[in-house]
Design a protein around this motif. Structure first.
Motif, mmCIF file in Angstrom:
data_model
loop_
_atom_site.group_PDB
_atom_site.id
_atom_site.type_symbol
_atom_site.label_atom_id
_atom_site.label_comp_id
_atom_site.label_asym_id
_atom_site.label_seq_id
_atom_site.Cartn_x
_atom_site.Cartn_y
_atom_site.Cartn_z
ATOM 1 N N UNK A 1 7.457 8.101 0.197
ATOM 2 C CA UNK A 1 6.720 6.305 0.631
ATOM 3 C C UNK A 1 7.050 5.955 1.900
ATOM 4 N N UNK A 2 7.091 7.396 2.963
ATOM 5 C CA UNK A 2 5.906 6.960 4.115
ATOM 6 C C UNK A 2 7.306 6.219 5.085
ATOM 7 N N UNK A 3 8.256 6.317 5.435
ATOM 8 C CA UNK A 3 8.803 5.750 6.196
ATOM 9 C C UNK A 3 8.745 3.977 6.060
ATOM 10 N N UNK A 4 8.384 3.888 4.394
ATOM 11 C CA UNK A 4 8.908 2.442 4.303
ATOM 12 C C UNK A 4 10.507 2.568 2.863
ATOM 13 N N UNK A 5 11.229 2.049 3.447
ATOM 14 C CA UNK A 5 12.269 1.948 2.694
ATOM 15 C C UNK A 5 12.257 1.153 1.055
ATOM 16 N N UNK B 1 9.500 8.690 -13.197
ATOM 17 C CA UNK B 1 10.054 7.863 -12.030
ATOM 18 C C UNK B 1 9.449 7.089 -11.585
ATOM 19 N N UNK B 2 10.245 5.759 -11.410
ATOM 20 C CA UNK B 2 9.603 4.786 -10.769
ATOM 21 C C UNK B 2 10.591 5.197 -9.156
ATOM 22 N N UNK B 3 9.350 4.012 -7.891
ATOM 23 C CA UNK B 3 9.966 4.180 -7.454
ATOM 24 C C UNK B 3 9.132 2.748 -6.403
ATOM 25 N N UNK B 4 10.393 1.506 -6.414
ATOM 26 C CA UNK B 4 9.810 0.472 -5.389
ATOM 27 C C UNK B 4 10.323 0.433 -3.893
ATOM 28 N N UNK B 5 9.418 -0.451 -2.989
ATOM 29 C CA UNK B 5 9.676 -0.012 -1.594
ATOM 30 C C UNK B 5 10.064 -1.613 -0.974
ATOM 31 N N UNK B 6 10.269 -2.161 0.375
ATOM 32 C CA UNK B 6 9.734 -2.825 0.568
ATOM 33 C C UNK B 6 8.765 -3.315 1.095
ATOM 34 N N UNK C 1 5.386 -2.351 -2.830
ATOM 35 C CA UNK C 1 4.732 -1.884 -3.861
ATOM 36 C C UNK C 1 5.740 -0.993 -4.851
ATOM 37 N N UNK C 2 5.120 -0.442 -6.416
ATOM 38 C CA UNK C 2 6.232 0.288 -6.448
ATOM 39 C C UNK C 2 5.196 1.517 -7.485
ATOM 40 N N UNK C 3 5.875 2.576 -6.994
ATOM 41 C CA UNK C 3 4.782 3.900 -7.316
ATOM 42 C C UNK C 3 5.473 4.868 -8.546
ATOM 43 N N UNK D 1 0.709 -2.533 -8.150
ATOM 44 C CA UNK D 1 0.551 -4.069 -7.055
ATOM 45 C C UNK D 1 0.448 -5.112 -7.304
ATOM 46 N N UNK D 2 0.953 -6.258 -6.458
ATOM 47 C CA UNK D 2 1.095 -7.410 -6.956
ATOM 48 C C UNK D 2 1.587 -8.515 -6.185
ATOM 49 N N UNK D 3 2.694 -7.658 -5.929
ATOM 50 C CA UNK D 3 3.760 -8.447 -5.122
ATOM 51 C C UNK D 3 3.507 -9.114 -3.534
ATOM 52 N N UNK D 4 3.762 -10.025 -3.325
ATOM 53 C CA UNK D 4 3.966 -9.908 -2.264
ATOM 54 C C UNK D 4 4.589 -10.203 -0.762
ATOM 55 N N UNK D 5 6.139 -10.041 -1.433
ATOM 56 C CA UNK D 5 7.103 -9.461 -0.739
ATOM 57 C C UNK D 5 7.944 -8.188 -0.987
ATOM 58 N N UNK D 6 8.748 -7.517 -0.338
ATOM 59 C CA UNK D 6 9.582 -6.404 -0.965
ATOM 60 C C UNK D 6 9.910 -7.086 -2.700
ATOM 61 N N UNK D 7 10.541 -5.687 -2.981
ATOM 62 C CA UNK D 7 10.447 -4.824 -4.450
ATOM 63 C C UNK D 7 11.489 -5.187 -4.785
#
Length: 423
Positions: free
Chosen positions: A148-152, A165-170, A173-175, A195-201
């Motif tokens: 996710x390129x430097x995103x926790x 495999x689903x990955x979510x980040x701060x 984003x949900x990939x 895409x749609x959240x406005x804060x960390x997932x």
């Protein structure tokens, strides 16, 4: 730099975690570096055995979960190690070293692969194909498969059919990534972004049932919403503003949104309901999921009367219809008891009936289970509210991206200390 990082790490508050065997054979709690497991069939605490030859956890465990079949259990965290356990005799047969601290883990549906994510945003995979867990696996290396390129990365999940495999980040984003038949070669094909959240997932769960031929994805976030997604296309199907609909947050109270972040969620009652843990709420919110209409709505709030209990982690056993919850934290500043854990249970889930909070003496496993998972330290209930507040602060510090004035950005770029200089 390293000394300052170590000093900071020592005081980081880590939330207590809970994981439930899919057939409720055992319940595991992680509090700091301490992993506690209770065998419900034997009605006794489990003695953990490490056959891997690697070190036991020496720092806070940040991720702990059972595999879909219950044969495997994985724990990982700030000590940069991932431990893979066979649950038959609770032996650790494999310890894998990580380059960075680990923040999320997932086990493939067939148990052939363990994936974990580090704080740099890289997802790694460990191949367990053909291994039954009865003998030590020896030195095992992990392979990077996506980033996710430097995103926790905050959460990893395999789809129930094992295709994704689903990955979510701060970074909201949900990939959704195709899990290839040869995953050690990398997972390069992206199916969609949700895409749609406005804060960390903060959490993910799949919705599946008899009247739901297609698996949908649920996500919870720091923006106080639970959202329903079609992962094949990344389409947002519905948004449930949990805190507003449950009467916890005024629609105009944007400044207070982070006070009601979603910390965890899980599906109950064949995915007809979703149990949601919300920061600062002494109870849980039940969200109704209409599979055919593809909608979400708040069904009810289940409060904890008479006790200061703010759930921060959830685990559900479908075969028994019991929701397990935990609150607590480790490394609590200015506390006489630096590690606290409190476990509670809700049963009686039904669309038409009110679920009930189970008294301690009627919890599966009884007092022996609670002593094992919580410890024997007796503390005032208000201390757990303080622990919940400490967890909230730690989560905000870690996952809420800081905004700096434009005049400060150039200075921060010039003085950044993460660059490597050759002597």
């Amino acid at each position: 730099m390293e000394e300052r990082e170590e000093a900071t790490k020592d005081v980081e508050v880590a939330p207590a975690l809970i994981a439930v065997h899919p057939h409720q054979r055992s319940v595991a709690v992680a509090i700091g570096p301490d992993l506690r497991v209770f065998d419900l069939h034997a009605s006794a605490a489990v003695s953990l055995v490490d056959d891997s030859g690697g070190p036991f956890h020496s720092d806070s465990i940040r991720a702990a979960r059972f595999g879909a079949k219950g044969k495997l259990f994985v724990s990982a965290g700030d000590d940069k190690i991932v431990k893979i356990w066979s649950t038959e005799f609770w032996r650790c047969f494999c310890t894998v070293s990580s380059e960075k601290r680990v923040c999320a883990v997932a086990i493939s549906i067939d148990g052939s692969y363990v994936c974990f994510a580090d704080k740099f945003g890289v997802v790694w995979i460990v191949d367990l194909t053909g291994y039954d867990g009865n003998q030590p696996l020896g030195d095992k290396k992990a392979t990077a498969i996506l980033s996710h390129y430097c995103s926790i990365i905050t959460r990893l999940e395999f789809s129930p059919d094992g295709r994704f495999i689903v990955s979510a980040d701060r970074d909201f984003k949900i990939r959704v990534t195709v899990f290839s038949k040869r995953p050690l070669n990398g997972a390069h094909e992206i199916q969609s972004f949700c895409l749609g959240h406005t804060e960390f997932v903060s959490c993910l769960a799949f919705v599946h049932g008899q009247d739901c031929p297609q698996d949908f994805l649920l996500s919870g976030s720091g923006d106080s919403t639970v959202r329903l997604w079609d992962i094949s296309s990344g389409a947002l199907l519905d948004t449930c503003e949990v805190s507003i609909k449950a009467g916890l947050l005024e629609s105009s109270g944007e400044a207070q949104e982070n006070d009601h972040a979603i910390t965890d969620l899980c599906t109950v009652l064949d995915s007809l309901l979703v149990a949601v843990a919300v920061q600062s709420l002494q109870g849980i919110v039940l969200v109704s999921c209409n599979h055919s209409a593809r909608t979400l709505s708040v069904a009810k709030v289940v409060p904890f009367a008479g006790e200061a209990f703010v759930p921060i982690g959830l685990g559900y056993c479908p075969s028994e219809g019991i929701l397990w919850m935990i609150t607590g934290a480790s490394s609590l500043p200015r506390s006489s008891c630096p590690s606290l854990a409190r476990v509670r249970v809700i049963s009686g889930f039904d669309v038409e009936q009110e679920p009930a909070v189970v008294e301690d003496d009627k919890v599966p496993g009884g007092e022996k289970l609670l002593e094992t998972l919580q410890g024997t330290v007796s503390v005032n209930g208000n201390v757990f509210l303080e622990a919940a507040e400490a967890v909230k602060t730690a989560m905000c510090n870690l996952l809420i991206k800081k905004q700096y004035p434009a005049e400060n950005r150039d200075f921060r770029k010039r003085t950044r200390n993460d660059r490597k200089f050759k002597p």
